[in-house]
Design an enzyme around this catalytic site. Structure first.
Site, PDB file in Angstrom:
ATOM      1  N   ARG A   1      -4.129   7.772  -0.589  1.00  0.00           N
ATOM      2  CA  ARG A   1      -2.857   7.772  -0.068  1.00  0.00           C
ATOM      3  C   ARG A   1      -1.838   7.511  -1.193  1.00  0.00           C
ATOM      4  NH1 ARG A   1       1.137   4.733   3.791  1.00  0.00           N
ATOM      5  NH2 ARG A   1       1.908   6.349   4.758  1.00  0.00           N
TER       6      ARG A   1
ATOM      7  N   HIS B   1       1.202   9.969  -2.032  1.00  0.00           N
ATOM      8  CA  HIS B   1       2.737   9.717  -2.268  1.00  0.00           C
ATOM      9  C   HIS B   1       3.255   9.750  -3.564  1.00  0.00           C
ATOM     10  CE1 HIS B   1       3.262   7.419   1.954  1.00  0.00           C
ATOM     11  NE2 HIS B   1       2.617   8.633   1.810  1.00  0.00           N
TER      12      HIS B   1
ATOM     13  N   TRP C   1      -8.235   7.260  12.639  1.00  0.00           N
ATOM     14  CA  TRP C   1      -8.459   8.792  13.252  1.00  0.00           C
ATOM     15  C   TRP C   1      -9.723   8.963  13.459  1.00  0.00           C
ATOM     16  CZ3 TRP C   1      -5.107   7.397   8.976  1.00  0.00           C
ATOM     17  CH2 TRP C   1      -3.891   8.010   9.309  1.00  0.00           C
TER      18      TRP C   1
HETATM   19 ZN1  ZEM Z   1      -0.925  10.067   5.628  1.00  0.00          ZN
HETATM   20  N1  ZEM Z   1      -0.423   8.531   6.668  1.00  0.00           N
HETATM   21  N2  ZEM Z   1       0.607  11.294   6.425  1.00  0.00           N
HETATM   22  N3  ZEM Z   1      -1.664  11.823   4.595  1.00  0.00           N
HETATM   23  N4  ZEM Z   1      -2.703   9.242   4.917  1.00  0.00           N
HETATM   24  C1  ZEM Z   1      -1.087   7.307   6.804  1.00  0.00           C
HETATM   25  C2  ZEM Z   1      -2.342   7.186   6.041  1.00  0.00           C
HETATM   26  C3  ZEM Z   1      -2.955   7.747   5.219  1.00  0.00           C
HETATM   27  C4  ZEM Z   1       1.453  10.828   7.478  1.00  0.00           C
HETATM   28  C5  ZEM Z   1       1.625   9.590   7.842  1.00  0.00           C
HETATM   29  O1  ZEM Z   1       3.016   9.265   8.394  1.00  0.00           O
HETATM   30  C6  ZEM Z   1       0.491   8.494   7.663  1.00  0.00           C
HETATM   31  C7  ZEM Z   1      -0.809  12.987   4.441  1.00  0.00           C
HETATM   32  C8  ZEM Z   1       0.030  13.287   5.213  1.00  0.00           C
HETATM   33  C9  ZEM Z   1       0.868  12.716   6.062  1.00  0.00           C
HETATM   34  C10 ZEM Z   1      -3.570   9.605   3.971  1.00  0.00           C
HETATM   35  C11 ZEM Z   1      -3.481  10.818   3.415  1.00  0.00           C
HETATM   36  C12 ZEM Z   1      -2.395  11.640   3.534  1.00  0.00           C
HETATM   37  C13 ZEM Z   1      -0.190   6.455   7.911  1.00  0.00           C
HETATM   38  C14 ZEM Z   1      -0.568   5.202   7.986  1.00  0.00           C
HETATM   39  C15 ZEM Z   1       0.652   7.257   8.248  1.00  0.00           C
HETATM   40  C16 ZEM Z   1       2.079   6.702   9.232  1.00  0.00           C
HETATM   41  C17 ZEM Z   1      -0.041   4.284   6.822  1.00  0.00           C
HETATM   42  C18 ZEM Z   1      -0.573   2.655   7.338  1.00  0.00           C
HETATM   43  O2  ZEM Z   1       0.118   2.180   8.167  1.00  0.00           O
HETATM   44  O3  ZEM Z   1      -1.121   2.221   6.232  1.00  0.00           O
HETATM   45  C19 ZEM Z   1       2.304  12.017   7.599  1.00  0.00           C
HETATM   46  C20 ZEM Z   1       3.490  12.111   8.685  1.00  0.00           C
HETATM   47  C21 ZEM Z   1       1.640  12.983   7.035  1.00  0.00           C
HETATM   48  C22 ZEM Z   1       2.163  14.628   6.955  1.00  0.00           C
HETATM   49  C23 ZEM Z   1       2.489  14.970   7.927  1.00  0.00           C
HETATM   50  C24 ZEM Z   1      -1.678  13.843   3.567  1.00  0.00           C
HETATM   51  C25 ZEM Z   1      -0.953  15.091   2.932  1.00  0.00           C
HETATM   52  C26 ZEM Z   1      -2.627  13.020   2.842  1.00  0.00           C
HETATM   53  C27 ZEM Z   1      -3.338  13.152   1.592  1.00  0.00           C
HETATM   54  C28 ZEM Z   1      -3.768  14.498   1.227  1.00  0.00           C
HETATM   55  C29 ZEM Z   1      -4.420   8.578   3.955  1.00  0.00           C
HETATM   56  C30 ZEM Z   1      -5.759   8.674   2.902  1.00  0.00           C
HETATM   57  C31 ZEM Z   1      -3.992   7.536   4.705  1.00  0.00           C
HETATM   58  C32 ZEM Z   1      -4.845   6.248   5.044  1.00  0.00           C
HETATM   59  C33 ZEM Z   1      -4.443   4.961   4.080  1.00  0.00           C
HETATM   60  C34 ZEM Z   1      -5.060   3.583   4.298  1.00  0.00           C
HETATM   61  O4  ZEM Z   1      -4.579   2.855   3.715  1.00  0.00           O
HETATM   62  O5  ZEM Z   1      -6.090   3.591   5.061  1.00  0.00           O
END
Ligand code: ZEM
Length: 286
Positions: free
Chosen positions: A34, A38, A178
């Protein structure tokens, strides 16, 4: 201290820190992925601003963006690697860490090239609000990812990263994972999205998400509104269906699009060498 340019040594040290028994599901991997995402996902192709160059999350303007809540954990995990290999830039380290984490969690090998700068170019700073909001729908996702230069297929492939990690109530307000094995990269996210019945649930904090009680895992799994928008949208859905049934195709497409993500805004010459903004200012292009 390693020899400058010894990225293999950096990769080994990143791999060695992933195991974190006290943290989340026992791995730093998901939060590192993440962080990489970001760092790059602020890019705007129209104005050529944002992106991983500059490692802006070190500073309040970007690091303090509520969208980046929790990513300090990822940066802290990497600090010993930065101290040991002080020659690597943060911008390179953060993107490389995502790539190493994906591979170590049984995901594909993503092409990674060095050369990002930590030089903060004030004319390239991204405003807040460029990262996606999980509470929204297909129009919002397209608005955000088209801005970076991605198409619908690439958006779905990238979203497959939600096979990894979890939502934290104290970071995004959403809650849960998920899939039931969130430290192993796979296409389970797409399979569950299509095969389970997702029920809307309003959390105590007022946040709305979708849940399914998984009997095998004895756990409630979740989807964001943006995740399920991929199923209901007629142009996204065929890609969800393809990736749910063809894991190899998902891995190949994910590797390609993640490599593209971490190159956003990085200018290279024909040999792949970075042309940095200092050079550009020096009149290289003007
Ligand atoms: Zn995420 N993502 N993401 N994402 N994401 C979260 C967690 C992680 C969205 C999103 O709102 C959120 C992509 C696209 C999008 C990862 C990778 C990638 C979380 C939870 C949210 C709310 C955060 C938390 O509470 O810690 C939205 C709206 C997206 C697009 C529509 C893309 C592209 C990614 C990578 C290629 C990953 C790995 C996580 C898990 C993080 C963790 O701490 O476990």
């Amino acid at each position: 201290m390693s020899k400058p340019g010894d990225y293999a040594a950096v990769r080994r040290d990143i791999a060695a820190l992933l195991h974190q028994p006290e943290y989340d599901d026992g791995s730093a991997g998901p939060v590192l992925v993440r962080l990489a995402w970001h760092s790059a996902g602020t890019y705007d192709a129209g104005t050529d601003t944002g992106g991983s160059n500059g490692a802006g999350m070190r500073y309040e303007a970007e690091g303090g963006d509520p969208a980046n809540a929790g990513l300090q954990h990822a940066r802290v995990f990497l600090e010993p690697v930065k101290s040991k290999h002080s020659w690597i830039t943060y911008a390179d380290l953060w993107t490389l860490a995502g790539v190493v984490a994906i591979k170590e969690m049984s995901g594909p090998e993503v092409q990674w090239r060095p050369g990002r700068t930590d030089f903060v170019d004030d004319s390239k700073l991204p405003p807040r609000g460029r990262l996606p909001d999980g509470a929204q729908g297909a129009d919002h996702i397209r608005h955000i990812f088209y801005r970076m230069g991605f198409n619908d297929q690439e958006i779905v492939a990238l979203s497959g990263a939600h096979n990894l990690g979890r939502c934290h109530s104290d970071r995004s307000g959403f809650h849960g994972a998920w899939v039931n094995n969130p430290t192993r990269f796979s296409n389970t996210y797409f399979r569950l999205m299509l095969s389970r019945t997702w029920k809307e649930k309003k959390l105590e904090n007022g946040v709305r998400q979708f849940v399914h009680y998984d009997e095998d895992a004895d756990e409630e799994l979740m989807m964001l509104p943006t995740d399920l928008a991929l199923v209901s949208d007629p142009s996204f859905r065929p890609w969800v269906e393809l990736y749910a049934k063809d894991k190899d195709r998902f891995f190949a497409d994910f590797a390609a699009v993640f490599a593209k993500l971490i190159e956003l805004g990085i200018k290279r010459d024909a040999n792949g060498r970075v042309i940095n903004s200092d050079n550009l200012k020096g009149g290289y292009h003007s």
